[in-house]
Design a protein around this motif. Structure first.
Motif, PDB file in Angstrom:
ATOM      1  N   LEU A   1       5.712  -9.721 -29.743  1.00  0.00           N
ATOM      2  CA  LEU A   1       6.969  -9.638 -30.487  1.00  0.00           C
ATOM      3  C   LEU A   1       7.425 -11.012 -30.944  1.00  0.00           C
ATOM      4  CD1 LEU A   1       8.876  -7.151 -28.126  1.00  0.00           C
ATOM      5  CD2 LEU A   1       7.463  -6.608 -30.123  1.00  0.00           C
ATOM      6  N   TYR A   2       8.080 -11.065 -32.089  1.00  0.00           N
ATOM      7  CA  TYR A   2       8.670 -12.291 -32.614  1.00  0.00           C
ATOM      8  C   TYR A   2      10.068 -11.958 -33.135  1.00  0.00           C
ATOM      9  CZ  TYR A   2       7.106 -10.256 -37.038  1.00  0.00           C
ATOM     10  OH  TYR A   2       6.886  -9.405 -38.096  1.00  0.00           O
ATOM     11  N   SER A   3      10.952 -12.925 -33.068  1.00  0.00           N
ATOM     12  CA  SER A   3      12.346 -12.723 -33.447  1.00  0.00           C
ATOM     13  C   SER A   3      12.499 -12.654 -34.969  1.00  0.00           C
ATOM     14  CB  SER A   3      13.192 -13.863 -32.881  1.00  0.00           C
ATOM     15  OG  SER A   3      14.545 -13.655 -33.184  1.00  0.00           O
ATOM     16  N   GLU A   4      13.048 -11.558 -35.466  1.00  0.00           N
ATOM     17  CA  GLU A   4      13.399 -11.393 -36.874  1.00  0.00           C
ATOM     18  C   GLU A   4      14.308 -10.179 -36.992  1.00  0.00           C
ATOM     19  OE1 GLU A   4      11.519 -10.653 -41.310  1.00  0.00           O
ATOM     20  OE2 GLU A   4      10.226 -11.516 -39.779  1.00  0.00           O
ATOM     21  N   LYS A   5      15.462 -10.381 -37.600  1.00  0.00           N
ATOM     22  CA  LYS A   5      16.458  -9.313 -37.712  1.00  0.00           C
ATOM     23  C   LYS A   5      16.593  -8.877 -39.156  1.00  0.00           C
ATOM     24  CE  LYS A   5      20.080  -6.929 -36.109  1.00  0.00           C
ATOM     25  NZ  LYS A   5      19.783  -5.620 -35.620  1.00  0.00           N
ATOM     26  N   LEU A   6      16.578  -7.546 -39.376  1.00  0.00           N
ATOM     27  CA  LEU A   6      16.888  -6.970 -40.683  1.00  0.00           C
ATOM     28  C   LEU A   6      18.119  -6.082 -40.524  1.00  0.00           C
ATOM     29  CD1 LEU A   6      13.403  -5.773 -42.032  1.00  0.00           C
ATOM     30  CD2 LEU A   6      14.726  -7.757 -42.781  1.00  0.00           C
ATOM     31  N   GLU A   7      18.883  -5.941 -41.589  1.00  0.00           N
ATOM     32  CA  GLU A   7      20.056  -5.067 -41.580  1.00  0.00           C
ATOM     33  C   GLU A   7      19.578  -3.613 -41.530  1.00  0.00           C
ATOM     34  OE1 GLU A   7      24.003  -4.304 -41.325  1.00  0.00           O
ATOM     35  OE2 GLU A   7      23.152  -6.306 -41.493  1.00  0.00           O
ATOM     36  N   GLY A   8      20.111  -2.856 -40.592  1.00  0.00           N
ATOM     37  CA  GLY A   8      19.743  -1.441 -40.463  1.00  0.00           C
ATOM     38  C   GLY A   8      20.830  -0.535 -41.000  1.00  0.00           C
ATOM     39  N   ASP A   9      20.672   0.756 -40.746  1.00  0.00           N
ATOM     40  CA  ASP A   9      21.638   1.728 -41.243  1.00  0.00           C
ATOM     41  C   ASP A   9      22.517   2.313 -40.133  1.00  0.00           C
ATOM     42  OD1 ASP A   9      19.732   3.240 -39.951  1.00  0.00           O
ATOM     43  OD2 ASP A   9      19.233   4.480 -41.672  1.00  0.00           O
ATOM     44  N   GLU A  10      22.488   1.699 -38.943  1.00  0.00           N
ATOM     45  CA  GLU A  10      23.282   2.195 -37.837  1.00  0.00           C
ATOM     46  C   GLU A  10      24.761   1.891 -38.080  1.00  0.00           C
ATOM     47  OE1 GLU A  10      19.304   2.316 -36.843  1.00  0.00           O
ATOM     48  OE2 GLU A  10      20.359   0.500 -37.371  1.00  0.00           O
ATOM     49  N   PRO A  11      25.650   2.793 -37.668  1.00  0.00           N
ATOM     50  CA  PRO A  11      27.084   2.584 -37.900  1.00  0.00           C
ATOM     51  C   PRO A  11      27.705   1.545 -36.965  1.00  0.00           C
ATOM     52  CG  PRO A  11      26.714   4.630 -36.733  1.00  0.00           C
ATOM     53  CD  PRO A  11      25.371   4.101 -37.099  1.00  0.00           C
ATOM     54  N   GLU A  12      27.015   1.201 -35.883  1.00  0.00           N
ATOM     55  CA  GLU A  12      27.510   0.199 -34.934  1.00  0.00           C
ATOM     56  C   GLU A  12      26.305  -0.524 -34.343  1.00  0.00           C
ATOM     57  OE1 GLU A  12      29.610   2.158 -31.732  1.00  0.00           O
ATOM     58  OE2 GLU A  12      27.877   3.348 -31.188  1.00  0.00           O
ATOM     59  N   PRO A  13      26.509  -1.731 -33.824  1.00  0.00           N
ATOM     60  CA  PRO A  13      25.372  -2.435 -33.206  1.00  0.00           C
ATOM     61  C   PRO A  13      24.814  -1.632 -32.033  1.00  0.00           C
ATOM     62  CG  PRO A  13      27.254  -3.911 -33.493  1.00  0.00           C
ATOM     63  CD  PRO A  13      27.741  -2.522 -33.805  1.00  0.00           C
ATOM     64  N   LEU A  14      23.502  -1.625 -31.922  1.00  0.00           N
ATOM     65  CA  LEU A  14      22.842  -0.908 -30.827  1.00  0.00           C
ATOM     66  C   LEU A  14      22.757  -1.820 -29.614  1.00  0.00           C
ATOM     67  CD1 LEU A  14      19.887   0.710 -32.813  1.00  0.00           C
ATOM     68  CD2 LEU A  14      22.074   1.750 -32.192  1.00  0.00           C
ATOM     69  N   ASP A  15      22.999  -1.266 -28.435  1.00  0.00           N
ATOM     70  CA  ASP A  15      22.803  -2.015 -27.201  1.00  0.00           C
ATOM     71  C   ASP A  15      21.314  -2.081 -26.916  1.00  0.00           C
ATOM     72  OD1 ASP A  15      25.550  -2.272 -26.806  1.00  0.00           O
ATOM     73  OD2 ASP A  15      25.665  -0.436 -25.613  1.00  0.00           O
TER      74      ASP A  15
END
Length: 185
Positions: free
Chosen positions: A132-146
């Motif tokens: 795994l490597y760190s990279e964030k994309l904007e998702g379609d979730e209505p709130e941040p996931l824990d």
């Protein structure tokens, strides 16, 4: 054992529709002449992916996400639909980036599963995601996931965890443990 021919479809009709789903009625004639009407979710042609992310430190990465069906927060693995034009592998890496903020350099296909073949045609490809490597994309979730880190050495305890109850997640975990235990032996 002889392979049976599927029944003849005499008629298809959409009997209900919502923003997300359509219910289809099928009039069928089986090879013995018996006719029946079945209902199913109308096929959309879109499949999905689910990943069992494993860190270099030996942790599983799970998410806690609201499930409208259970009206509760559920613990499970990252998952999502395959977008048009994507392969399951590309969708898996994208969903990981959207849901847990990591991509994966290594994906191992576990199995393609169907939730309930009597009612659904959509398939879900299960993967182990490693390197795994760190990279964030904007998702379609209505709130941040824990994001929940769970030591792989305690993975079997997930099977009795009250919030870890989705059948596809349990299947993915059992298949992943079988592969991971074999590769570490």
């Amino acid at each position: 054992m002889a392979v049976k021919q599927p029944p003849q479809i005499l008629a298809k009709d959409t009997v209900a529709r919502s923003k997300l789903f359509a219910i289809e009625s099928l009039d069928l004639r089986f090879s013995n002449g018996v006719e029946r009407t079945y209902e199913r979710m109308k096929p959309t042609g879109r499949n999905a992916v689910m990943m069992v992310p494993v860190t270099k430190d030996g942790d599983l990465l799970l998410i806690r996400e609201y499930g409208a069906g259970t009206e509760n927060y559920e613990l499970g693995f990252p998952k999502g639909l395959i977008d048009p034009g994507e392969t399951p592998e590309v969708a898996a890496v994208r969903e990981l980036k959207e849901e847990i903020g990591f991509g994966a350099n290594k994906l191992t296909t576990l199995k393609e599963v169907i939730l309930a073949p009597s009612y659904f045609s959509s398939r879900m490809t299960l993967f182990i995601a490693e390197d795994l490597y760190s990279e964030k994309l904007e998702g379609d979730e209505p709130e941040p996931l824990d994001i929940v880190r769970w030591p792989i050495s305690q993975a079997e305890e997930l099977l009795t965890h009250l919030d870890f109850s989705e059948a596809r997640c349990i299947t993915a975990l059992l298949l992943a443990l079988k592969v991971l235990n074999t590769s570490q032996a």
